[in-house]
Design a protein around this motif. Structure first.
Motif, PDB file in Angstrom:
ATOM      1  N   PRO A   1      38.465  58.711  44.930  1.00 12.54           N
ATOM      2  CA  PRO A   1      37.675  58.270  43.775  1.00 12.54           C
ATOM      3  C   PRO A   1      37.650  56.760  43.579  1.00 12.54           C
ATOM      4  CG  PRO A   1      39.790  59.096  43.050  1.00 12.54           C
ATOM      5  CD  PRO A   1      39.746  59.305  44.534  1.00 12.54           C
ATOM      6  N   ASP A   2      38.574  56.026  44.216  1.00 15.17           N
ATOM      7  CA  ASP A   2      38.705  54.593  43.942  1.00 15.17           C
ATOM      8  C   ASP A   2      38.510  53.710  45.172  1.00 15.17           C
ATOM      9  OD1 ASP A   2      39.464  55.071  41.210  1.00 15.17           O
ATOM     10  OD2 ASP A   2      41.424  55.701  41.968  1.00 15.17           O
ATOM     11  N   ARG A   3      38.315  54.311  46.325  1.00 12.48           N
ATOM     12  CA  ARG A   3      38.271  53.488  47.537  1.00 12.48           C
ATOM     13  C   ARG A   3      36.961  52.720  47.673  1.00 12.48           C
ATOM     14  NH1 ARG A   3      39.456  55.236  53.886  1.00 12.48           N
ATOM     15  NH2 ARG A   3      38.381  53.431  54.794  1.00 12.48           N
ATOM     16  N   PHE A   4      35.825  53.359  47.348  1.00 13.84           N
ATOM     17  CA  PHE A   4      34.518  52.744  47.586  1.00 13.84           C
ATOM     18  C   PHE A   4      33.844  52.379  46.270  1.00 13.84           C
ATOM     19  CE2 PHE A   4      35.317  55.664  51.131  1.00 13.84           C
ATOM     20  CZ  PHE A   4      35.218  54.793  52.204  1.00 13.84           C
ATOM     21  N   LYS A   5      33.181  51.225  46.260  1.00 16.36           N
ATOM     22  CA  LYS A   5      32.438  50.781  45.077  1.00 16.36           C
ATOM     23  C   LYS A   5      31.126  50.142  45.509  1.00 16.36           C
ATOM     24  CE  LYS A   5      36.407  49.932  42.019  1.00 16.36           C
ATOM     25  NZ  LYS A   5      37.443  50.505  42.883  1.00 16.36           N
ATOM     26  N   ILE A   6      30.093  50.334  44.676  1.00 19.73           N
ATOM     27  CA  ILE A   6      28.835  49.611  44.844  1.00 19.73           C
ATOM     28  C   ILE A   6      28.976  48.290  44.100  1.00 19.73           C
ATOM     29  CG2 ILE A   6      26.351  49.621  44.432  1.00 19.73           C
ATOM     30  CD1 ILE A   6      27.207  51.731  46.397  1.00 19.73           C
ATOM     31  N   THR A   7      28.729  47.172  44.786  1.00 25.70           N
ATOM     32  CA  THR A   7      28.818  45.855  44.152  1.00 25.70           C
ATOM     33  C   THR A   7      27.552  45.058  44.463  1.00 25.70           C
ATOM     34  OG1 THR A   7      29.840  44.648  45.989  1.00 25.70           O
ATOM     35  CG2 THR A   7      31.308  45.917  44.562  1.00 25.70           C
ATOM     36  N   PHE A   8      27.390  43.959  43.749  1.00 24.65           N
ATOM     37  CA  PHE A   8      26.201  43.131  43.910  1.00 24.65           C
ATOM     38  C   PHE A   8      26.547  41.719  44.374  1.00 24.65           C
ATOM     39  CE2 PHE A   8      25.574  46.385  40.699  1.00 24.65           C
ATOM     40  CZ  PHE A   8      24.550  47.102  41.297  1.00 24.65           C
ATOM     41  N   THR A   9      27.812  41.518  44.678  1.00 25.42           N
ATOM     42  CA  THR A   9      28.263  40.276  45.292  1.00 25.42           C
ATOM     43  C   THR A   9      29.411  40.617  46.222  1.00 25.42           C
ATOM     44  OG1 THR A   9      29.260  38.109  44.913  1.00 25.42           O
ATOM     45  CG2 THR A   9      29.789  39.830  43.332  1.00 25.42           C
ATOM     46  N   ASN A  10      29.591  39.816  47.246  1.00 24.07           N
ATOM     47  CA  ASN A  10      30.687  40.060  48.183  1.00 24.07           C
ATOM     48  C   ASN A  10      31.837  39.094  47.963  1.00 24.07           C
ATOM     49  OD1 ASN A  10      29.463  37.757  49.070  1.00 24.07           O
ATOM     50  ND2 ASN A  10      29.377  38.337  51.230  1.00 24.07           N
ATOM     51  N   LYS A  11      31.918  38.542  46.752  1.00 27.49           N
ATOM     52  CA  LYS A  11      32.998  37.626  46.418  1.00 27.49           C
ATOM     53  C   LYS A  11      34.003  38.326  45.520  1.00 27.49           C
ATOM     54  CE  LYS A  11      31.143  34.220  48.622  1.00 27.49           C
ATOM     55  NZ  LYS A  11      31.763  33.683  49.846  1.00 27.49           N
ATOM     56  N   THR A  12      35.284  38.177  45.839  1.00 22.31           N
ATOM     57  CA  THR A  12      36.315  38.741  44.985  1.00 22.31           C
ATOM     58  C   THR A  12      36.378  37.964  43.685  1.00 22.31           C
ATOM     59  OG1 THR A  12      37.962  37.345  46.033  1.00 22.31           O
ATOM     60  CG2 THR A  12      37.699  39.563  46.912  1.00 22.31           C
ATOM     61  N   LEU A  13      36.766  38.650  42.616  1.00 21.95           N
ATOM     62  CA  LEU A  13      36.851  38.008  41.313  1.00 21.95           C
ATOM     63  C   LEU A  13      38.068  37.090  41.256  1.00 21.95           C
ATOM     64  CD1 LEU A  13      35.895  40.957  38.964  1.00 21.95           C
ATOM     65  CD2 LEU A  13      34.431  39.222  39.988  1.00 21.95           C
ATOM     66  N   GLY A  14      37.964  36.080  40.396  1.00 20.90           N
ATOM     67  CA  GLY A  14      39.030  35.082  40.310  1.00 20.90           C
ATOM     68  C   GLY A  14      38.584  33.804  40.998  1.00 20.90           C
ATOM     69  N   THR A  15      38.851  32.682  40.397  1.00 21.64           N
ATOM     70  CA  THR A  15      38.380  31.403  40.918  1.00 21.64           C
ATOM     71  C   THR A  15      39.570  30.473  41.085  1.00 21.64           C
ATOM     72  OG1 THR A  15      36.353  31.732  39.646  1.00 21.64           O
ATOM     73  CG2 THR A  15      36.740  29.534  40.548  1.00 21.64           C
ATOM     74  N   ASP A  16      39.812  30.015  42.328  1.00 22.99           N
ATOM     75  CA  ASP A  16      40.968  29.142  42.522  1.00 22.99           C
ATOM     76  C   ASP A  16      40.641  27.725  42.055  1.00 22.99           C
ATOM     77  OD1 ASP A  16      39.682  27.708  44.635  1.00 22.99           O
ATOM     78  OD2 ASP A  16      40.305  29.246  46.069  1.00 22.99           O
ATOM     79  N   GLU A  17      41.710  26.935  41.849  1.00 28.12           N
ATOM     80  CA  GLU A  17      41.545  25.600  41.283  1.00 28.12           C
ATOM     81  C   GLU A  17      40.780  24.677  42.222  1.00 28.12           C
ATOM     82  OE1 GLU A  17      42.218  24.712  38.192  1.00 28.12           O
ATOM     83  OE2 GLU A  17      42.721  26.832  37.916  1.00 28.12           O
TER      84      GLU A  17
END
Length: 602
Positions: free
Chosen positions: A499-515
């Motif tokens: 139930p948690d392995r696959f997701k539909i997304t609209f960007t291929n960038k992981t969340l979170g922004t490094d400094e």
């Protein structure tokens, strides 16, 4: 002479408060709608013929007040040969003198011989398996109904009896052989091998409120369009007064190349129609063709039917299945009736598209074109499972949609395959779901596998949605993104439910922004071009942009920025001064900078 005068009167004026057709009087309506505000009184041996796609619409607001032993006659063609089912719902009942709607049985079906004459169908005994086109012979063995059912064993054989209440649907297999009669002069007949048998429904016209019982727990009920006119299916499914059903309709489709009466040889399944909203054209997901064991349980799974049909307006005679959301009733009403010609873009019986229309006026053509463009924004997601069959899903984008179950939009699956993919919500498997589009959303896609299974995901179609928007499958097993709009993603999974392995997304960038990425993000004001510009070399995903004046008032705002290397926003018309530009990332971090705007002449 009196009969002739009445005939001309009906053709030249199509709207009446009420109609009385005298004894032994024929009335012929060709290629138009006949609207009657209240009662139709058909005296003994009178006939009201609806021909060349003509329809009867009535305005009664309560129960039917139609009366008399005369009949209406209306045609509909099937698509099933002697081995295959169509799902039906009759527009007429027995023509008794008493007021109101009456029951239906297949003894009311006839074979047309001319535009007004018909021969009663021969009703074959239960021991007979095969219907015949000419003379029309119907195999009563295959007449069944379904009410509040949760298992295959709850199908009820109707056979030759006249016990189908108004609004109750029924199954019927078609005919073998040919029938060359073309009573309407349209060039359409049953040439053999097509199952395009023409049936003449003769009886008292159904009218007014027609109530059908439904049951809780997604119990299935076979119903359909109960009127001698088109039915606005969206209006019926979405009416808050019909909240006892889920607001979704299911249509039986069958592989017509399989010629057998054995259940184990059947290959068929249910296509799913979600109306979404009253004015939309809805979303249709075709059936996956399955085969079955003798008790009706699933045997194997097969290919998708691939049949795309228009279901917004149900034609005369069309049967479909609805599911109950609670114990109660749903009601068909005259307010759902509409004159919309079958084959005119948004109305198809369960059969291959066949041009039954006559020449259209310019106004009619424009109206149909406008309606046909009213598509819900959505994407179709195909999952090919073990190279054996294709499961199609639909993901819709509507501002009013929630991330939970929305009645009349989210559609639960009619299938229970050993290996499958679906949207899991409230413990049920959905094949259509809707959401309010947000580029940062990740939509879980559940996969289950009976054994080691290979899946191939791809996007076959994007409808009324941003063609530039990328669509990805995120695989949590290795934190990888795969663009399934421009290619496909093939993966092999072990047995189990994921139930948690696959997701539909609209960007291929992981969340979170490094400094470091934040420090590389650069904002500047270009006063010569009156543009605020931003450079995004590390492709940070942004949700929104705000420009504030020094008292905190928002003077510019934009949502759903997405991932771009460069952004620009007009500052034309703003007063010269100091402003604060703020960009909000997908994980709600802020990047802000003061800018000085100098607009000479402001």
């Amino acid at each position: 002479m009196k009969k002739f005068a009445l005939l001309i009167y009906i053709i030249s004026i199509q709207s009446f408060g009420q109609i009385y057709v005298g004894a032994s009087t024929p009335v012929y309506v060709k290629n138009q709608v006949l609207y009657v505000g209240q009662t139709i009184n058909l005296a003994a041996n009178s006939n009201l013929y609806l021909r060349n796609l003509s329809q009867l619409v009535q305005g009664t607001t309560g129960t039917s007040t139609n009366v008399g032993t005369g009949i209406i006659s209306v045609y509909q063609e099937g698509s099933a040969d002697n081995f295959d089912y169509n799902y039906w719902c009759s527009p007429v009942g027995v023509n008794v003198a008493a007021t109101g709607n009456r029951n239906f049985g297949i003894t009311l079906l006839n074979r047309p011989t001319t535009s007004t004459a018909s021969t009663a169908a021969t009703i074959l005994p239960l021991a007979s398996y095969d219907g015949i086109a000419n003379p029309l012979s119907i195999a009563s063995r295959w007449i069944y109904k379904l009410t509040n059912a949760n298992s295959y064993s709850q199908w009820v054989q109707v056979g030759t009896t006249t016990t189908l209440a108004p609004g109750e649907g029924f199954t019927m297999k078609g005919t073998s052989g040919t029938d060359a009669v073309d009573p309407e002069g349209t060039g359409a007949n049953n040439p053999g091998g097509t199952g395009a048998q023409r049936y003449d429904f003769r009886g008292k016209p159904n009218d007014g409120n027609i109530t059908v019982t439904v049951g809780a727990g997604n119990a299935s009920t076979l119903t359909g369009n109960p009127y001698p006119s088109a039915l606005h299916l969206n209006a019926f499914l979405l009416d808050p007064l019909n909240s006892a059903c889920t607001g979704i309709a299911y249509f039986w489709e069958q592989d017509k190349t399989t010629n057998s009466h054995l259940i184990k040889a059947y290959r068929g399944g249910y296509a799913t129609y979600s109306p979404g909203s009253l004015g939309s054209n809805g979303i249709y997901v075709p059936a996956t063709f399955n085969s079955y064991n003798g008790d009706g349980s699933l045997n194997t799974v097969g290919t998708s039917s691939g049949l795309m049909r228009q279901r917004k307006y149900s034609p005369i005679g069309q049967g479909f299945v609805i599911k109950g959301a609670a114990n109660g009733t749903v009601t068909f009403r005259n307010s759902y009736r509409i004159f919309y010609k079958e084959g005119a873009g948004l109305s198809q019986f369960e059969k291959p598209a066949k041009d039954k229309t006559t020449a259209k006026t310019e106004a009619t053509a424009k109206t149909e074109k406008a309606e046909e463009s009213n598509d819900i924004p959505h994407i179709r997601i195909n999952a090919i499972i073990n190279n054996e069959f294709t499961r199609q899903l639909a993901l819709a984008f509507l501002p009013e949609a929630t991330d939970g179950v929305d009645r009349g939009l989210d559609a639960v699956s009619m299938d229970n395959f050993p290996s499958d993919t679906f949207f899991l919500m409230e413990g049920k498997n959905y094949i259509i779901t809707g959401t309010n589009f947000d580029i940062t959303k990740q939509i879980p896609l559940t996969v289950k596998a009976e054994a080691s299974t290979t899946l191939k995901f791809y996007i076959p179609e994007v409808i009324n949605f941003d063609p530039a928007q990328n669509i990805f499958i995120y695989d949590a097993s290795d934190a990888s993104y795969h663009n399934i709009k421009t290619g496909n993603y093939e993966v092999t999974i072990p047995a189990g439910v994921f139930p948690d392995r696959f997701k539909i997304t609209f960007t291929n960038k992981t969340l979170g922004t490094d400094e470091n990425a934040k420090s590389n993000f650069f904002i500047m004001q270009d006063n010569s071009s009156r543009l605020l510009k931003a450079s995004n070399p590390d492709f940070i995903l942004f949700k929104s942009f705000y420009l504030y004046d020094m008292v905190g008032k928002t003077v510019r705002y934009k949502e759903n920025l997405g991932v771009e290397e460069n952004y620009s926003f007009s500052t034309s018309g703003l007063s010269s001064g100091v402003y604060i530009a703020t960009f909000i990332t997908a994980d709600n971090e802020k990047i802000s900078q003061k800018v000085i705007i100098s607009n000479a002449g402001n």
